[in-house]
Design a protein around this motif. Sequence first.
Motif, short mmCIF file in Angstrom:
data_model
loop_
_atom_site.label_atom_id
_atom_site.label_comp_id
_atom_site.label_asym_id
_atom_site.label_seq_id
_atom_site.Cartn_x
_atom_site.Cartn_y
_atom_site.Cartn_z
N LYS A 99 0.85 -1.18 0.00
CA LYS A 99 0.00 0.00 0.00
C LYS A 99 0.89 1.24 0.00
O LYS A 99 1.68 1.46 0.93
CB LYS A 99 -0.87 -0.03 1.26
N CYS A 100 0.78 2.04 -1.03
CA CYS A 100 1.59 3.25 -1.13
C CYS A 100 1.26 4.19 0.02
O CYS A 100 0.10 4.34 0.40
CB CYS A 100 1.30 3.94 -2.47
N THR A 101 2.29 4.80 0.57
CA THR A 101 2.08 5.68 1.72
C THR A 101 1.56 7.06 1.32
O THR A 101 1.29 7.88 2.18
CB THR A 101 3.37 5.83 2.53
N HIS A 102 1.38 7.30 0.02
CA HIS A 102 0.79 8.57 -0.39
C HIS A 102 -0.71 8.49 -0.22
O HIS A 102 -1.25 9.02 0.73
CB HIS A 102 1.19 8.90 -1.85
N LEU A 103 -1.39 7.78 -1.11
CA LEU A 103 -2.85 7.67 -1.01
C LEU A 103 -3.33 6.22 -1.04
O LEU A 103 -4.52 5.97 -1.20
CB LEU A 103 -3.53 8.46 -2.14
N GLY A 104 -2.43 5.29 -0.89
CA GLY A 104 -2.85 3.90 -0.70
C GLY A 104 -2.97 3.04 -1.93
O GLY A 104 -3.50 1.93 -1.84
N CYS A 105 -2.53 3.49 -3.09
CA CYS A 105 -2.58 2.62 -4.26
C CYS A 105 -1.67 1.41 -4.05
O CYS A 105 -0.73 1.46 -3.26
CB CYS A 105 -2.12 3.37 -5.50
N LYS A 106 -1.97 0.37 -4.78
CA LYS A 106 -1.20 -0.86 -4.64
C LYS A 106 0.03 -0.82 -5.55
O LYS A 106 -0.09 -0.66 -6.77
CB LYS A 106 -2.07 -2.05 -4.99
N VAL A 150 7.66 1.23 -7.89
CA VAL A 150 7.00 2.43 -8.40
C VAL A 150 5.49 2.31 -8.24
O VAL A 150 4.88 1.32 -8.64
CB VAL A 150 7.35 2.65 -9.89
N CYS A 151 4.91 3.35 -7.66
CA CYS A 151 3.46 3.38 -7.50
C CYS A 151 2.83 3.77 -8.84
O CYS A 151 3.23 4.77 -9.44
CB CYS A 151 3.08 4.38 -6.42
N PRO A 152 1.83 3.01 -9.29
CA PRO A 152 1.21 3.31 -10.58
C PRO A 152 0.33 4.56 -10.58
O PRO A 152 0.00 5.08 -11.64
CB PRO A 152 0.37 2.05 -10.87
N CYS A 153 -0.06 5.04 -9.42
CA CYS A 153 -1.02 6.15 -9.38
C CYS A 153 -0.37 7.52 -9.61
O CYS A 153 -0.77 8.24 -10.52
CB CYS A 153 -1.77 6.15 -8.06
N HIS A 154 0.60 7.87 -8.79
CA HIS A 154 1.18 9.20 -8.91
C HIS A 154 2.70 9.16 -9.02
O HIS A 154 3.37 10.18 -8.90
CB HIS A 154 0.78 10.07 -7.71
N GLY A 155 3.24 7.98 -9.18
CA GLY A 155 4.66 7.86 -9.49
C GLY A 155 5.63 7.87 -8.34
O GLY A 155 6.84 7.98 -8.57
N SER A 156 5.18 7.76 -7.12
CA SER A 156 6.14 7.68 -6.01
C SER A 156 7.04 6.47 -6.23
O SER A 156 6.58 5.43 -6.71
CB SER A 156 5.43 7.53 -4.68
N ALA A 157 8.30 6.63 -5.87
CA ALA A 157 9.24 5.53 -6.04
C ALA A 157 9.92 5.23 -4.71
O ALA A 157 10.18 6.14 -3.90
CB ALA A 157 10.28 5.89 -7.09
#
Length: 129
Positions: free
Chosen positions: A71-78, A88-95
């Motif tokens: 779970k991404c620590t930004h907004l929770g995308c997988k 790499v998070c597929p939603c907003h690109g956090s790495a």
Amino acid sequence: MKISRKDFIIRFWWITFLPYVLLLILMEKKHSFVSRKKVITIQGIFSQAITFKEEVICIKSEKGLKVFSSKCTHLGCKIDKVHNGKLVCPCHGSAFDLKGNVLNGPAAKNLTELTYTIDHDLNEIIIKL
Ligand code: FES
């Protein structure tokens, strides 16, 4: 209007105690739902460097095995892929690096590391969420 003693007791019970009984039932359901733990098992973990399964990411390195929440620590995308050695998070690109540390935002926190146990006989890792 005159009511019998029996009717009075029944009405008194319904009015007085029923809300509390319903509240207790709802609290018990909520509590048991919250406390129920999900268990994820991954077989053959020792054969792959990075494994994605359900809500977890297992990363094997020379220093050992790390398990993170996907779970991404930004907004929770997988997070479910590696690109150029980064998670790499597929939603907003956090790495994140393979130790779970944030490399690029918008996420500000590192990935959540999870505890696990290893069943060497079955060659599997067991993660309780
Ligand atoms: S939810 Fe992952 S970068 Fe936004």
